[in-house]
Design a protein around this motif. Sequence first.
Motif, PDB file in Angstrom:
ATOM      1  N   GLN A 348      24.277  22.211  -3.982  1.00  0.00           N
ATOM      2  CA  GLN A 348      23.970  22.943  -5.214  1.00  0.00           C
ATOM      3  C   GLN A 348      23.074  22.077  -6.090  1.00  0.00           C
ATOM      4  O   GLN A 348      23.418  20.937  -6.399  1.00  0.00           O
ATOM      5  CB  GLN A 348      25.259  23.276  -5.959  1.00  0.00           C
ATOM      6  N   SER A 349      21.948  22.602  -6.455  1.00  0.00           N
ATOM      7  CA  SER A 349      21.045  21.815  -7.296  1.00  0.00           C
ATOM      8  C   SER A 349      21.366  22.090  -8.768  1.00  0.00           C
ATOM      9  O   SER A 349      22.152  22.985  -9.084  1.00  0.00           O
ATOM     10  CB  SER A 349      19.600  22.174  -6.989  1.00  0.00           C
ATOM     11  N   GLY A 350      20.786  21.328  -9.627  1.00  0.00           N
ATOM     12  CA  GLY A 350      20.931  21.611 -11.051  1.00  0.00           C
ATOM     13  C   GLY A 350      22.017  20.814 -11.749  1.00  0.00           C
ATOM     14  O   GLY A 350      22.138  20.851 -12.968  1.00  0.00           O
ATOM     15  N   VAL A 351      22.837  20.071 -10.971  1.00  0.00           N
ATOM     16  CA  VAL A 351      23.926  19.336 -11.620  1.00  0.00           C
ATOM     17  C   VAL A 351      23.368  18.219 -12.501  1.00  0.00           C
ATOM     18  O   VAL A 351      23.793  18.046 -13.646  1.00  0.00           O
ATOM     19  CB  VAL A 351      24.911  18.744 -10.582  1.00  0.00           C
ATOM     20  N   SER A 352      22.387  17.487 -11.972  1.00  0.00           N
ATOM     21  CA  SER A 352      21.862  16.375 -12.775  1.00  0.00           C
ATOM     22  C   SER A 352      21.204  16.928 -14.046  1.00  0.00           C
ATOM     23  O   SER A 352      21.380  16.371 -15.127  1.00  0.00           O
ATOM     24  CB  SER A 352      20.886  15.528 -11.973  1.00  0.00           C
ATOM     25  N   ARG A 354      22.024  19.529 -15.699  1.00  0.00           N
ATOM     26  CA  ARG A 354      23.095  19.896 -16.624  1.00  0.00           C
ATOM     27  C   ARG A 354      23.673  18.650 -17.309  1.00  0.00           C
ATOM     28  O   ARG A 354      23.933  18.638 -18.516  1.00  0.00           O
ATOM     29  CB  ARG A 354      24.176  20.646 -15.831  1.00  0.00           C
ATOM     30  N   LEU A 355      23.853  17.592 -16.533  1.00  0.00           N
ATOM     31  CA  LEU A 355      24.426  16.373 -17.104  1.00  0.00           C
ATOM     32  C   LEU A 355      23.468  15.735 -18.119  1.00  0.00           C
ATOM     33  O   LEU A 355      23.887  15.327 -19.204  1.00  0.00           O
ATOM     34  CB  LEU A 355      24.762  15.368 -16.001  1.00  0.00           C
ATOM     35  N   PHE A 356      22.189  15.681 -17.765  1.00  0.00           N
ATOM     36  CA  PHE A 356      21.200  15.132 -18.713  1.00  0.00           C
ATOM     37  C   PHE A 356      21.234  15.942 -20.016  1.00  0.00           C
ATOM     38  O   PHE A 356      21.169  15.399 -21.110  1.00  0.00           O
ATOM     39  CB  PHE A 356      19.785  15.166 -18.116  1.00  0.00           C
ATOM     40  N   ARG A 357      21.363  17.260 -19.875  1.00  0.00           N
ATOM     41  CA  ARG A 357      21.382  18.141 -21.054  1.00  0.00           C
ATOM     42  C   ARG A 357      22.615  17.838 -21.923  1.00  0.00           C
ATOM     43  O   ARG A 357      22.519  17.696 -23.139  1.00  0.00           O
ATOM     44  CB  ARG A 357      21.343  19.600 -20.577  1.00  0.00           C
ATOM     45  N   ILE A 358      23.778  17.703 -21.283  1.00  0.00           N
ATOM     46  CA  ILE A 358      25.015  17.439 -22.054  1.00  0.00           C
ATOM     47  C   ILE A 358      24.861  16.115 -22.819  1.00  0.00           C
ATOM     48  O   ILE A 358      25.149  16.025 -24.016  1.00  0.00           O
ATOM     49  CB  ILE A 358      26.255  17.373 -21.119  1.00  0.00           C
ATOM     50  N   LEU A 359      24.389  15.086 -22.121  1.00  0.00           N
ATOM     51  CA  LEU A 359      24.263  13.770 -22.768  1.00  0.00           C
ATOM     52  C   LEU A 359      23.241  13.824 -23.897  1.00  0.00           C
ATOM     53  O   LEU A 359      23.464  13.273 -24.982  1.00  0.00           O
ATOM     54  CB  LEU A 359      23.869  12.698 -21.740  1.00  0.00           C
ATOM     55  N   SER A 360      22.164  14.551 -23.668  1.00  0.00           N
ATOM     56  CA  SER A 360      21.135  14.587 -24.725  1.00  0.00           C
ATOM     57  C   SER A 360      21.607  15.425 -25.913  1.00  0.00           C
ATOM     58  O   SER A 360      21.433  15.040 -27.060  1.00  0.00           O
ATOM     59  CB  SER A 360      19.797  15.042 -24.134  1.00  0.00           C
ATOM     60  N   ASP A 361      22.262  16.574 -25.656  1.00  0.00           N
ATOM     61  CA  ASP A 361      22.759  17.406 -26.773  1.00  0.00           C
ATOM     62  C   ASP A 361      23.736  16.623 -27.652  1.00  0.00           C
ATOM     63  O   ASP A 361      23.823  16.852 -28.849  1.00  0.00           O
ATOM     64  CB  ASP A 361      23.465  18.663 -26.239  1.00  0.00           C
ATOM     65  N   HIS A 362      24.513  15.718 -27.018  1.00  0.00           N
ATOM     66  CA  HIS A 362      25.513  14.970 -27.791  1.00  0.00           C
ATOM     67  C   HIS A 362      25.021  13.567 -28.152  1.00  0.00           C
ATOM     68  O   HIS A 362      25.817  12.723 -28.576  1.00  0.00           O
ATOM     69  CB  HIS A 362      26.839  14.897 -27.023  1.00  0.00           C
TER      70      HIS A 362
END
Length: 398
Positions: A348-352, A354-362
Motif C-alpha cells: 500500500q503506497s501513501g503511508v509515508s 500520510r506520516l509526513f503530513r501528520i508531523l508537519s501539521d503538528h
Amino acid sequence: MRGLVHKYGGTSVATPEKIKNVAKRIIREKEKGLDMVVVVSAMGKTTDHLVELAGQISQHPDERELDLLLSTGEQVSIALLTMALQEEGYEAISLTGFQAGIKTVGPHTKNKIIDIDIDKVKDYLAEGKIVIVAGFQGMNELGEITTLGRGGSDTTAVALAAKLSFPCHIYTDVEGIYSVDPRLYKPAKKLEVISYEEMMEMASLGAGVMEPRSILIGQKYKVPIYVASSMNQEKGTYIKEYDGTMEEKVVTGLSVCDDILMVTISQIPDAAENMALIFDKLAARHVNVDMISQAASFEGLLSVSFTAKVEDRGAVQAVMDELDPQYHVCMESEISKLSVVGMGMRNQSGVSGRLFRILSDHKIPFRQVTTSEISISYAIDRLDKERAVAILSQELNL
Ligand code: ADP
Ligand code: ASP
Ligand code: MG
C-alpha cells in the motif's frame, strides 16, 4: 512428549512472594500432564545492579569477567524457584546454561546460541521433573561462561522450545504485545496476534518487550509464541507466521528507541572514497550504523549524518578522532527514533506521505528518515518524543 516452555522476566520473579506465585502457575500446567521447562531471568533489577557494581571497580571491565558476574543473577532465581516448587511437593531441578547444554559463539556479553545438547533436559523431563533453566547464559567452545546480551532470556526460552518442539509462553509485566509500549501511550491496544515479521521489526526498532533474536529463532523453527502477564490470566498475544487469515493492517504498531546517537560530519571534500573511508572505519570498530543521509554537495564539500546506538559512542568517537582534522563533527545524543511498522506497507503506497503530513501539521521536526519494506523510522529530538508518540498513535488509531 507433550510439553511447554514458560519464561518469566525479572519483574515477575522480583521477590520471594512473586517466585512462589510463579511456582503455582507452573504447577497448574504440570497438573494438566505437560512436561514443563521454565526459563527465568535474574530477580528484579539484579542485572542492572551487577553492571553498576562492575562500573564501580572499572570503567572498562573485562568482558569475560563481566559475563561471569552477570550470569550469577539468573543462578539465584533458578535455585529459588526450584526450592519453591519442591516446597509445594513437586520434583524440580535447576540448571545453569552450561548444565542445560546451551552452546554459544561470539564475543563475550554478545554471544549467540548455536545449538543445545538437549539430552540432559529430556532425561530430567522423562524422570517427571520440572526443569528450571537459567536464561541469558551459555558456554562457548572454550568452556567459558557467556551471556547473550540484555533481554537474552527470551532467546534461551524460544531456543529451548525450538529444540524440544514445545510451544513457548513468555510471561512478563504487561498483558501482551501492544500497538505501542503501554508505558509511553496508555490507550495503546493489545494485539490478539502479530506475525513474526512484524514483531521482529517492532522489537529491533525498540519494542523491548521481546528480544529480537528470540523472534528470529521462533520464526526459523516455527515455534508458537504466546506473550501474557505473569500476574493474571488475561488473554495475551500470539506471535506466529502470517497466514493470510490475519487482518493485514497497514500500520500495526509504533516502536520507540531512545538510545540514539546522531553524528553529522561536514566539510568533507566531494569524493566517494572519502565517504567509503568513514564507513569502513566505523565497520572495522563494529559500529552498527543505522540511518544515513547525505546532503547535496555545496562548493565541493559534502556533509553526511548517520545514527548509531549510544552504547557505541566510544567507538564512534575513536573513528572521528582518526578523521581529517578539517572535517567538522557534531555528535548529539538527545535523539529518539520513532518507527511505524505494518505488513500492509508492503503493498500500500501513501503511508509515508500520510506520516509526513501528520508531523508537519503538528509542527514536529524530524532529523532523519529511513524505511524498510514494512517500516518507516524518524529520528526526532527527545523533547518532542512524548507529543509525537501521542499524535502519531491517535492519528493512526493505534
Ligand atoms: P521482562 O523482564 O519480563 O523480560 P521487559 O521489561 O524486558 O520484561 O519487557 C516488558 C516491557 O516491555 C513492558 O513493561 C513495556 O514497557 C515494554 N514494551 C515496549 N514496547 C512494548 C509493546 N509494544 N507492547 C508491550 N510492552 C512493550
Ligand atoms: N537478566 C538479563 C537482563 O536483565 C536477561 C533478561 O532479563 O532477559 O538483561
Ligand atoms: Mg525482557
